[in-house]
Design a protein around this motif. Structure first.
Motif, PDB file in Angstrom:
ATOM      1  N   TYR A  28      33.140  22.353  37.069  1.00  0.00           N
ATOM      2  CA  TYR A  28      32.935  24.024  36.844  1.00  0.00           C
ATOM      3  C   TYR A  28      32.603  24.457  35.570  1.00  0.00           C
ATOM      4  O   TYR A  28      32.235  25.465  35.287  1.00  0.00           O
ATOM      5  CB  TYR A  28      34.439  24.625  37.317  1.00  0.00           C
ATOM      6  N   ASN A  29      32.355  23.523  34.769  1.00  0.00           N
ATOM      7  CA  ASN A  29      31.735  23.788  33.215  1.00  0.00           C
ATOM      8  C   ASN A  29      30.343  23.383  33.299  1.00  0.00           C
ATOM      9  O   ASN A  29      29.577  23.721  32.412  1.00  0.00           O
ATOM     10  CB  ASN A  29      32.479  22.865  32.149  1.00  0.00           C
ATOM     11  N   ALA A  30      29.770  22.779  34.540  1.00  0.00           N
ATOM     12  CA  ALA A  30      28.503  22.724  34.597  1.00  0.00           C
ATOM     13  C   ALA A  30      27.658  24.000  34.363  1.00  0.00           C
ATOM     14  O   ALA A  30      28.114  24.975  35.085  1.00  0.00           O
ATOM     15  CB  ALA A  30      28.087  21.705  35.652  1.00  0.00           C
ATOM     16  N   PHE A 111      27.628  35.245  35.577  1.00  0.00           N
ATOM     17  CA  PHE A 111      27.247  36.565  35.212  1.00  0.00           C
ATOM     18  C   PHE A 111      27.584  36.770  34.029  1.00  0.00           C
ATOM     19  O   PHE A 111      28.892  36.448  33.438  1.00  0.00           O
ATOM     20  CB  PHE A 111      27.750  37.443  36.248  1.00  0.00           C
ATOM     21  N   PHE A 112      26.846  37.389  32.874  1.00  0.00           N
ATOM     22  CA  PHE A 112      27.043  37.744  31.735  1.00  0.00           C
ATOM     23  C   PHE A 112      26.986  39.479  31.482  1.00  0.00           C
ATOM     24  O   PHE A 112      26.149  40.057  32.125  1.00  0.00           O
ATOM     25  CB  PHE A 112      26.112  37.288  30.540  1.00  0.00           C
ATOM     26  N   GLY A 113      28.302  39.952  30.864  1.00  0.00           N
ATOM     27  CA  GLY A 113      28.287  41.450  30.719  1.00  0.00           C
ATOM     28  C   GLY A 113      29.448  41.644  29.946  1.00  0.00           C
ATOM     29  O   GLY A 113      30.079  40.843  29.194  1.00  0.00           O
ATOM     30  N   ALA A 114      29.575  42.878  29.563  1.00  0.00           N
ATOM     31  CA  ALA A 114      30.539  43.442  28.551  1.00  0.00           C
ATOM     32  C   ALA A 114      31.455  44.433  29.261  1.00  0.00           C
ATOM     33  O   ALA A 114      31.066  45.220  30.103  1.00  0.00           O
ATOM     34  CB  ALA A 114      29.907  44.120  27.590  1.00  0.00           C
ATOM     35  N   VAL A 115      32.719  44.557  28.832  1.00  0.00           N
ATOM     36  CA  VAL A 115      33.766  45.400  29.493  1.00  0.00           C
ATOM     37  C   VAL A 115      34.366  45.932  28.374  1.00  0.00           C
ATOM     38  O   VAL A 115      34.493  45.277  27.165  1.00  0.00           O
ATOM     39  CB  VAL A 115      34.798  44.685  30.445  1.00  0.00           C
ATOM     40  N   GLY A 116      35.173  47.111  28.697  1.00  0.00           N
ATOM     41  CA  GLY A 116      36.138  47.750  27.611  1.00  0.00           C
ATOM     42  C   GLY A 116      37.605  46.975  27.712  1.00  0.00           C
ATOM     43  O   GLY A 116      37.784  46.260  28.406  1.00  0.00           O
ATOM     44  N   GLU A 117      38.302  47.647  26.803  1.00  0.00           N
ATOM     45  CA  GLU A 117      39.767  47.019  26.816  1.00  0.00           C
ATOM     46  C   GLU A 117      40.643  48.039  27.425  1.00  0.00           C
ATOM     47  O   GLU A 117      41.232  48.929  26.613  1.00  0.00           O
ATOM     48  CB  GLU A 117      40.191  46.610  25.259  1.00  0.00           C
ATOM     49  N   ASP A 118      40.597  48.393  28.539  1.00  0.00           N
ATOM     50  CA  ASP A 118      41.308  49.232  29.510  1.00  0.00           C
ATOM     51  C   ASP A 118      41.761  48.535  31.032  1.00  0.00           C
ATOM     52  O   ASP A 118      41.349  47.630  31.208  1.00  0.00           O
ATOM     53  CB  ASP A 118      40.354  50.365  29.637  1.00  0.00           C
ATOM     54  N   LYS A 119      42.313  49.764  31.806  1.00  0.00           N
ATOM     55  CA  LYS A 119      42.616  49.253  32.833  1.00  0.00           C
ATOM     56  C   LYS A 119      41.718  49.034  33.943  1.00  0.00           C
ATOM     57  O   LYS A 119      41.801  48.185  34.958  1.00  0.00           O
ATOM     58  CB  LYS A 119      43.723  50.435  33.566  1.00  0.00           C
ATOM     59  N   THR A 120      40.603  49.748  33.870  1.00  0.00           N
ATOM     60  CA  THR A 120      39.452  49.438  34.659  1.00  0.00           C
ATOM     61  C   THR A 120      38.983  47.774  34.574  1.00  0.00           C
ATOM     62  O   THR A 120      38.790  46.964  35.446  1.00  0.00           O
ATOM     63  CB  THR A 120      38.188  50.161  34.203  1.00  0.00           C
ATOM     64  N   ALA A 121      38.764  47.491  33.355  1.00  0.00           N
ATOM     65  CA  ALA A 121      38.445  46.207  33.024  1.00  0.00           C
ATOM     66  C   ALA A 121      39.638  45.186  33.733  1.00  0.00           C
ATOM     67  O   ALA A 121      39.126  44.141  34.329  1.00  0.00           O
ATOM     68  CB  ALA A 121      38.313  45.883  31.289  1.00  0.00           C
ATOM     69  N   GLU A 122      40.699  45.431  33.574  1.00  0.00           N
ATOM     70  CA  GLU A 122      41.724  44.626  33.961  1.00  0.00           C
ATOM     71  C   GLU A 122      41.768  44.523  35.874  1.00  0.00           C
ATOM     72  O   GLU A 122      41.921  43.627  36.007  1.00  0.00           O
ATOM     73  CB  GLU A 122      43.174  45.346  33.843  1.00  0.00           C
ATOM     74  N   LYS A 123      41.376  45.545  36.127  1.00  0.00           N
ATOM     75  CA  LYS A 123      41.147  45.717  37.622  1.00  0.00           C
ATOM     76  C   LYS A 123      39.840  44.689  38.046  1.00  0.00           C
ATOM     77  O   LYS A 123      40.022  43.945  39.177  1.00  0.00           O
ATOM     78  CB  LYS A 123      41.081  46.989  38.118  1.00  0.00           C
ATOM     79  N   LEU A 124      38.927  44.868  37.290  1.00  0.00           N
ATOM     80  CA  LEU A 124      37.630  44.297  37.528  1.00  0.00           C
ATOM     81  C   LEU A 124      38.100  42.852  37.580  1.00  0.00           C
ATOM     82  O   LEU A 124      37.606  41.857  38.428  1.00  0.00           O
ATOM     83  CB  LEU A 124      36.707  44.484  36.504  1.00  0.00           C
ATOM     84  N   LYS A 125      38.613  42.598  36.430  1.00  0.00           N
ATOM     85  CA  LYS A 125      38.853  40.805  36.224  1.00  0.00           C
ATOM     86  C   LYS A 125      39.684  40.294  37.635  1.00  0.00           C
ATOM     87  O   LYS A 125      39.525  39.355  37.590  1.00  0.00           O
ATOM     88  CB  LYS A 125      39.599  40.516  34.676  1.00  0.00           C
ATOM     89  N   GLU A 126      40.569  41.189  37.817  1.00  0.00           N
ATOM     90  CA  GLU A 126      41.797  40.745  38.821  1.00  0.00           C
ATOM     91  C   GLU A 126      40.892  40.439  40.113  1.00  0.00           C
ATOM     92  O   GLU A 126      41.079  39.549  40.757  1.00  0.00           O
ATOM     93  CB  GLU A 126      42.507  41.868  39.028  1.00  0.00           C
ATOM     94  N   ILE A 127      39.808  41.358  40.600  1.00  0.00           N
ATOM     95  CA  ILE A 127      39.073  41.243  41.693  1.00  0.00           C
ATOM     96  C   ILE A 127      38.436  39.969  41.625  1.00  0.00           C
ATOM     97  O   ILE A 127      38.065  39.275  42.547  1.00  0.00           O
ATOM     98  CB  ILE A 127      38.333  42.587  41.925  1.00  0.00           C
ATOM     99  N   LEU A 128      37.654  39.966  40.349  1.00  0.00           N
ATOM    100  CA  LEU A 128      36.561  38.784  40.126  1.00  0.00           C
ATOM    101  C   LEU A 128      37.234  37.303  40.225  1.00  0.00           C
ATOM    102  O   LEU A 128      36.900  36.488  40.797  1.00  0.00           O
ATOM    103  CB  LEU A 128      35.842  39.018  38.847  1.00  0.00           C
ATOM    104  N   GLN A 129      38.741  37.519  39.703  1.00  0.00           N
ATOM    105  CA  GLN A 129      39.195  36.209  39.839  1.00  0.00           C
ATOM    106  C   GLN A 129      39.800  35.591  41.281  1.00  0.00           C
ATOM    107  O   GLN A 129      39.521  34.439  41.556  1.00  0.00           O
ATOM    108  CB  GLN A 129      40.767  36.301  39.000  1.00  0.00           C
ATOM    109  N   GLU A 130      40.205  36.813  42.060  1.00  0.00           N
ATOM    110  CA  GLU A 130      40.323  36.792  43.123  1.00  0.00           C
ATOM    111  C   GLU A 130      39.312  35.936  44.249  1.00  0.00           C
ATOM    112  O   GLU A 130      39.630  35.158  45.225  1.00  0.00           O
ATOM    113  CB  GLU A 130      40.979  37.794  44.059  1.00  0.00           C
ATOM    114  N   ARG A 131      38.155  36.520  43.979  1.00  0.00           N
ATOM    115  CA  ARG A 131      36.926  36.077  44.608  1.00  0.00           C
ATOM    116  C   ARG A 131      36.086  34.829  43.980  1.00  0.00           C
ATOM    117  O   ARG A 131      35.165  34.526  44.465  1.00  0.00           O
ATOM    118  CB  ARG A 131      36.158  37.440  44.707  1.00  0.00           C
ATOM    119  N   GLU A 132      36.879  34.294  42.964  1.00  0.00           N
ATOM    120  CA  GLU A 132      36.265  33.047  42.207  1.00  0.00           C
ATOM    121  C   GLU A 132      34.727  33.372  41.828  1.00  0.00           C
ATOM    122  O   GLU A 132      34.000  32.555  42.172  1.00  0.00           O
ATOM    123  CB  GLU A 132      36.420  31.810  43.128  1.00  0.00           C
ATOM    124  N   ILE A 133      34.568  34.483  41.362  1.00  0.00           N
ATOM    125  CA  ILE A 133      33.208  34.834  40.748  1.00  0.00           C
ATOM    126  C   ILE A 133      33.279  34.494  39.397  1.00  0.00           C
ATOM    127  O   ILE A 133      34.073  34.840  38.577  1.00  0.00           O
ATOM    128  CB  ILE A 133      32.733  36.445  41.074  1.00  0.00           C
TER     129      ILE A 133
END
Length: 373
Positions: A28-30, A111-133
């Protein structure tokens, strides 16, 4: 016997990818075969009937349009849309959509990108982790995470799509340099191995320096650049930096309106004349793909396969699958790009790439959002 052995090796690789079975070990580091750069957004999609057009009228938004809105206005639009219909919430942004579909098709991408330090970012990261993106998300203080609101008319299928990219605009060259020198998480393959670096058109505004850095430092030999024109207003407002990306690109994607806008900015009346000029001016291998909704897909290229030297320019047109019930065309272009690149990495011919991409896009429009049913 050799054929049998190779077939078994191929099947073992497939098993390893799907269920972790077989002799292959997934690293997964490749570095991934596709690395995408774009705006990361939390998408809110609402389907409203024709008799609820008052919402868009009050915000002075045309029923069929796309653009950018102030963050506060966008938040109000999302809140009021949620009062009228259930919102589908997904990770969004053109390049991130493409990465999501690549993942579903079996091609791992980063994917490379940038997020803020807020609840929207937390929600995004949660979904991305669930879907293994897989993502490399830089956190930027004092800037909100980007969001997008898409209002789809249930009856006419008209689509109003508006975003505020927020923290996405803050991804910088320094962030890329830091990632590049992080030996624990390499993202570039050796230049002799096939890899696609993908930049969405929406990423170009405010990040020309980043785009130039990617082209200058990463694009060489078998590392190919793919770009998506994305929107007419992006092309008009950022023509020169986009032209530089077109110069370096191996793959150039866009719909007919976008390619027509680019042609007009170049000073041509037709897509064909503009494409011919671009290919002849730069004298490099290019694959130009023009989608046109349910009408056709046009392929303009001076190569036959990855290893071909630039030759004569070929113009081809392909029929697309008929879709009886279009639910939502959001992200169909992003899914088309994903499937095309997936097929290319699977060593399919360009003709097969178009057909695979058209089939996948036809499936995506039968559901809400950029998702495979």
């Amino acid at each position: 016997m050799i054929f049998f052995d190779r077939t078994m090796e191929y099947l073992q690789d497939i098993y390893a990818k799907v269920i972790g079975y077989g002799s292959g070990v997934i690293n997964y580091n490749a570095p991934r075969k596709v690395v995408a750069f774009g705006n990361v957004l939390l998408d809110h999609t609402a389907q409203l009937p024709n008799d609820e057009t008052e919402l868009l009228e009050r915000f002075q938004i045309p029923a069929e349009s796309k653009g950018e809105l102030d963050a506060e206005i966008l938040a109000k639009l999302a809140a009021e849309a949620a009062e009228r219909a259930q919102l589908d919430v997904n990770p969004g942004g053109s390049a991130l959509n493409t990465v999501r579909i690549l993942k579903q098709l079996g091609t791992d991408a980063l994917f490379f990108g940038a997020v803020g330090e807020d609840k929207t970012a937390e929600k995004l990261k949660e979904i991305l982790q669930e879907r293994e993106i897989e993502t490399r998300l830089v956190t930027v203080n004092d800037v909100p995470t980007g969001q997008c609101v898409c209002i789809v008319n249930k009856d006419t299928k008209a689509k109003a799509l508006y975003a505020n990219i927020g923290a996405s605009a803050k991804l910088s060259v320094d962030h890329l340099r830091k990632a590049h020198y992080d030996d624990t998480q390499p993202f570039l393959r050796p230049i002799e191995r096939k890899q696609i670096l993908y930049i969405e058109g929406f990423f170009v505004p405010q990040r020309q320096e980043v785009c130039d850095f990617i082209v200058r430092n990463y694009i060489k030999e078998r590392r190919r650049l793919a770009i998506n024109l994305n929107a007419e207003y992006i092309i008009r407002d950022n023509f020169q930096p986009l032209r530089q990306l077109v110069r370096a690109a191996f793959f150039i994607f866009g719909n007919r309106k976008e390619h027509m806008t680019f042609a007009a900015e170049l000073g041509f009346d037709t897509i064909e004349a503009a494409a011919k000029h671009v290919i002849e001016e730069f004298n490099t291998p290019k694959v130009i793909v023009v989608t046109n909704g349910r009408e056709c897909v046009q392929l303009i290229t001076n190569i036959e396969d990855e290893y071909s030297m630039p030759g004569e320019i070929a113009f081809q047109s392909f029929h697309v699958p008929r879709v009886d019930e279009v639910v939502d065309s959001t992200g169909a272009g992003d899914a088309f790009v994903a499937a095309f690149l997936h097929a290319w990495l699977e060593k399919r011919s360009l003709t097969e790439c178009v057909r695979v991409a058209s089939d996948v896009a036809a499936k995506v429009v039968t559901v809400v959002g950029c998702n495979l049913p």
